[in-house]
Design a protein around this motif. Structure first.
Motif, PDB file in Angstrom:
ATOM      1  N   ASP A 191       0.940  -1.325   0.289  1.00 11.80           N
ATOM      2  CA  ASP A 191      -0.153   0.251  -0.107  1.00 11.80           C
ATOM      3  C   ASP A 191       1.062   1.603   0.036  1.00 11.80           C
ATOM      4  N   MET A 224      -8.813   1.443   2.709  1.00 12.63           N
ATOM      5  CA  MET A 224      -7.274   1.700   2.465  1.00 12.63           C
ATOM      6  C   MET A 224      -7.313   3.217   1.499  1.00 12.63           C
ATOM      7  N   TYR A 225      -8.215   3.082   1.091  1.00 20.41           N
ATOM      8  CA  TYR A 225      -8.326   4.193   0.381  1.00 20.41           C
ATOM      9  C   TYR A 225      -8.857   5.451   1.285  1.00 20.41           C
ATOM     10  N   LYS A 263      -5.531   5.733   3.396  1.00 16.44           N
ATOM     11  CA  LYS A 263      -4.372   7.043   2.614  1.00 16.44           C
ATOM     12  C   LYS A 263      -4.518   8.210   2.154  1.00 16.44           C
TER      13      LYS A 263
END
Length: 397
Positions: A237, A287-288, A291
């Protein structure tokens, strides 16, 4: 570890790096060296036809690097870009000893260049892969090289692309070398128009809104993480942030402009990624979201929250890794310059001595054409990443 000169090259050196004639010569080296490598790669097809695929792939890893190394050279040695890689020390020690799926955010024109720079530092650049538009496979030099190196080319047609990706993943399982599969889950580079449409879709789907990124498209990620479990060990990632909120381009690198870039990599063992479609899609969206939060911190404090020791900080234990720029790409670039430019200068000098001014002028025109082609290829990453539409909701899944 940060490396490279200060952000602005002093006086005389800066004037050389911004000189159009120098750019023409760099373009000539890039184009001619790329054609030489393409020809050599085409010759290795003989090895493929006789059935030795492992040797074919080994040869193409080496040959591709002879040309791809010019990109890290341009970035780190010519422009002096400073890239700081942040990882957990234990994860960093595994980074070139396993295959992985690299998920990059897509905020800048040169995201793929930063990925290549880091790939070069950890000695896996020659065997980096990615999914790209089918049209790019016909672009001379890099596109042809990617074709020989078995990149995955898609047409953005669900039925055809599914077959293509599944076939490519079966091929990757045959690889004897560790590889990186780079994917941009956003599918296209960030623009305000695409962002607005993306967040409208997120609201309709009940997903967490993002501040700095487009809603990720989950289909490619699902297929990769589900299909490569037997050959890849993890998902990297990865988040790129350019210091001081700058937005560099490849043309900036050509002019010798330097930038400070942070590259955060969180290693996720592949078994931690859900195997079912719905769970995998939800995992990618989360995850995004994280992020995006990390990137938002960067925009406010000019860096990732590495030094924040609070228990709620998910980046506890991360540190700047010791992976300096490699001299190999510098020596490759110098070798190409000597090999390509020496005959050119000798030929031009001979023509001048003999008074063949028309031929010299013709060479000048050819060099200008080569320079134009080079700049188009350099801009191709920006064009290809920003030209796709983020228009249909059905394409976001």
């Amino acid at each position: 570890m940060k490396v490279g000169p200060n952000n602005e090259s002093p006086g005389f050196i800066a004037s050389i790096k911004s000189n159009s004639l120098v750019h023409v010569l760099l373009a000539f080296v890039f184009v001619v060296s790329g054609l030489i490598v393409n020809i050599l790669q085409a010759m290795t097809m003989i090895v493929w036809w006789i059935g030795n695929k492992d040797l074919y792939r080994t040869l193409n890893i080496r040959l591709a690097y002879l040309h791809w190394a010019l990109i890290p050279f341009l970035s780190e040695w010519w422009a002096g870009v400073k890239v700081t890689l942040y990882m957990k020390p234990d994860d960093f020690r595994k980074v070139n000893k396993e295959s992985g799926i690299v998920v990059l955010n897509h905020k800048y024109d040169m995201d793929w260049v930063v990925g290549w720079v880091v790939g070069d530092r950890v000695k896996i650049l020659g065997n980096a892969k990615c999914m790209a538009k089918k049209a790019l496979s016909y672009v001379p030099l890099l596109g042809w090289s990617w074709r020989f190196c078995e990149y995955i080319f898609v047409k953005r047609n669900l039925e055809n692309d599914t077959k293509t990706i599944l076939t490519a993943m079966e091929t990757l399982k045959e690889f004897k070398h560790y590889y990186w599969m780079l994917i941009f889950c956003e599918g296209t580079r960030y623009t305000e128009k695409k962002y607005k449409l993306s967040m409208e879709i997120a609201e309709k789907k009940g997903l967490k809104p993002l501040k700095h990124h487009l809603l990720p498209r989950t289909r490619g990620f699902r297929m990769m993480t589900q299909g490569l479990r037997s050959s890849a060990s993890c998902v990297y990632d990865s988040t790129i942030y350019v210091k001081d909120n700058k937005t560099p381009t490849l043309i900036d690198l050509l002019h010798g402009k330097s930038f400070d870039i942070d590259f955060l990599v969180i290693r996720v063992p592949l078994e931690e990624v859900p195997d079912d479609d719905e769970g995998c899609a939800a995992y990618l969206h989360e995850m995004y979201y994280k992020k995006d939060c990390d990137f938002d911190h960067c925009t406010k404090f000019n860096g990732f929250p590495i030094t924040d020791g609070g228990e709620g900080n998910r980046l506890q234990g991360f540190t700047a890794c010791d992976c300096p720029r490699r001299a190999e790409c510098l020596w490759i670039a110098i070798s190409w310059m000597v090999l390509v430019l020496s005959p050119l200068f000798y030929y031009i000098w001979t023509l001048l001595i003999n008074g063949a001014l028309f031929q010299v002028a013709a060479i000048g025109v050819v060099l200008l054409i080569v320079s134009f082609i080079f700049k188009k290829i350099m801009a191709q990453g920006a064009v290809s990443s920003s030209s796709s539409s983020y228009g249909a909701e059905k394409k976001v899944n």
